[in-house]
Design an enzyme around this catalytic site. Structure first.
Site, PDB file in Angstrom:
ATOM      1  N   TYR A 136       0.851  -1.190   0.000  1.00 14.01           N
ATOM      2  CA  TYR A 136       0.000   0.000   0.000  1.00 14.01           C
ATOM      3  C   TYR A 136       0.885   1.239   0.000  1.00 14.01           C
ATOM      4  O   TYR A 136       1.547   1.535   0.992  1.00 14.01           O
ATOM      5  CB  TYR A 136      -0.910  -0.038   1.231  1.00 14.01           C
ATOM      6  CG  TYR A 136      -1.874   1.114   1.379  1.00 14.01           C
ATOM      7  CD1 TYR A 136      -2.068   2.060   0.384  1.00 14.01           C
ATOM      8  CD2 TYR A 136      -2.623   1.248   2.540  1.00 14.01           C
ATOM      9  CE1 TYR A 136      -2.951   3.099   0.536  1.00 14.01           C
ATOM     10  CE2 TYR A 136      -3.522   2.290   2.707  1.00 14.01           C
ATOM     11  CZ  TYR A 136      -3.677   3.221   1.703  1.00 14.01           C
ATOM     12  OH  TYR A 136      -4.560   4.251   1.870  1.00 14.01           O
ATOM     13  N   LYS A 164      -1.095  -1.225  -4.281  1.00 14.10           N
ATOM     14  CA  LYS A 164      -2.206  -0.275  -4.231  1.00 14.10           C
ATOM     15  C   LYS A 164      -1.593   1.120  -4.295  1.00 14.10           C
ATOM     16  O   LYS A 164      -0.894   1.543  -3.372  1.00 14.10           O
ATOM     17  CB  LYS A 164      -3.012  -0.444  -2.940  1.00 14.10           C
ATOM     18  CG  LYS A 164      -4.109   0.614  -2.764  1.00 14.10           C
ATOM     19  CD  LYS A 164      -4.738   0.529  -1.382  1.00 14.10           C
ATOM     20  CE  LYS A 164      -5.716   1.675  -1.157  1.00 14.10           C
ATOM     21  NZ  LYS A 164      -6.282   1.661   0.222  1.00 14.10           N
TER      22      LYS A 164
END
Length: 304
Positions: A136, A164
Site C-alpha cells: 500500500y 495499491k
C-alpha cells in the site's frame, strides 16, 4: 505471479455498537451486502476499517468473521497495519491461519523508514507467510514513498504481487508499468484518481466510497473493462464530488456517514476520530443526498 485480483475491492468499514465495542454481526452485514451488490473482493481493516483503533484480538475476530460470511465468494484481503515489524509478522501468520486470501501491507506506523528499512519490513512480512501481498503506497498519509527502487529490491519475492497506488499523481501508473511490466498487479487506491488509473492499466480499484454506492462503483469498472469510456465518464462525473472525500483527512468519518445515510451502516467511529459535526457534516450530508437523488444506474440495493 499475478494475483488474479480484478475489479472493485471496497475498503470495508468496521461497525461499532453504542458502547464502541466491535459489532461483528453488523460488520458481517456490511460485508455480505457489498458482496451481493457485485464487488470483486473485500479489503478488511484498512484505513476505513479503522485498523489502528482495534486491539489485536479484535482484528483476528473481525478477520475470522469476514472469512466466514464471505465463504469463498470473493477474495478477503486484510490490512496489515502495525506499529512495528514484529507485530506485522505475527498478524500475517495469524491471517494465513484464519483463512485470509491475501494481505494489504502498510509501512510500519508512526516511524518514517528509510528505503532499506521499508524493504526489510515488507520482506519480513512476506517471508512469514505464503499469502499474496499487495503493498500500500500512500505518501501523503504515511510520509514514505514505495518508489521504484524499493519495488526493484522486492521484485524477487514471489508473494509480493500487487501495489495499491494512492499517490495523487496518475503518472505513477504508467511509470510503474513501464518499469516493471506485469510483475506487479497495480490497483488504483485513491477514489478521485480511480478512472485515470483504470484507463492507464490498473487491474482494479481499492475504493472507499464503494461502501456507500457499490453498484455505481461496479458499473464504473465494468464500463472501463469493456472500453465504454463515455459511460465510465458519465458515472465518474456523477461520483466525483463524493470521491474527493476519500482524499480528505476525515475520509473515514465521511464514508461512514455516507454509509449511514444510504442505510448500509453506522457512522460511529472510535476515538480519536469523532463523527462529523457542524458545517462539515452538513456539507457531506448534502453531497450524499444529492448523489442519492441523481444516481445514474437505477439498480436496486441489497443493503439491509
Amino acid at each position: 505471479m499475478s494475483t488474479g485480483w480484478h475489479g472493485v475491492f471496497p475498503a470495508v468499514t468496521t461497525q461499532f455498537r453504542d458502547d464502541m465495542s466491535v459489532d461483528i454481526d453488523a460488520t458481517q452485514g456490511v460485508q455480505d451486502a457489498l458482496v451481493r451488490d457485485g464487488v470483486n473482493g473485500l479489503i478488511v481493516m484498512g484505513t476505513c476499517g479503522e485498523n489502528n483503533s482495534l486491539d489485536p484480538e479484535e482484528k483476528r475476530t473481525i478477520l475470522k468473521a469476514a472469512v466466514e460470511v464471505v465463504n469463498g465468494r470473493v477474495p478477503v484481503i486484510t490490512g496489515v497495519s502495525e506499529f512495528d515489524t514484529r507485530r506485522a509478522v505475527a498478524y500475517a501468520k495469524d491471517a494465513e491461519r484464519l483463512g485470509a486470501d491475501g494481505l494489504m501491507v502498510l509501512p510500519a506506523m508512526v516511524y518514517v523508514p528509510k528505503p532499506s528499512e521499508l524493504i526489510a519490513h515488507f520482506r519480513a512480512v512476506a517471508e512469514a507467510c505464503a499469502l499474496p501481498i499487495m503493498l500500500y503506497n500512500n505518501p501523503p498519509a504515511y510520509r514514505v514513498n514505495i518508489g521504484a527502487d524499493v519495488l526493484q529490491a522486492l521484485a524477487g519475492i514471489p508473494n509480493i504481487m500487487a501495489v495499491k497506488e494512492s499517490a495523487p499523481d496518475p503518472r505513477r501508473f504508467t511509470d510503474l508499468i513501464n518499469a516493471f511490466g506485469d510483475r506487479f498487479d497495480i490497483f488504483a487506491g485513491l477514489d478521485d484518481v480511480a478512472l485515470e488509473g483504470l484507463m492507464l492499466g490498473a487491474k482494479g480499484w481499492v475504493s472507499g466510497l464503494t461502501s456507500a454506492f457499490p453498484q455505481e462503483s461496479v458499473a464504473l469498472v465494468a464500463a472501463a473493462d469493456r472500453g465504454d469510456w463515455e459511460e465510465a465518464r458519465r458515472i465518474y462525473r456523477w461520483f466525483m464530488p463524493l470521491l474527493h472525500l476519500d482524499a480528505e483527512h476525515d475520509l473515514v468519518q465521511s464514508i461512514k456517514l455516507a454509509e449511514q445515510i444510504m442505510g448500509r451502516g453506522s457512522e460511529r467511529v472510535r476515538m480519536p476520530r469523532l463523527p462529523l459535526e457542524g458545517a462539515r457534516r452538513a456539507e457531506v450530508v448534502a453531497m450524499v443526498e444529492k448523489a442519492a437523488a441523481t444516481r445514474p444506474t437505477g439498480l436496486a440495493s441489497h443493503a439491509a
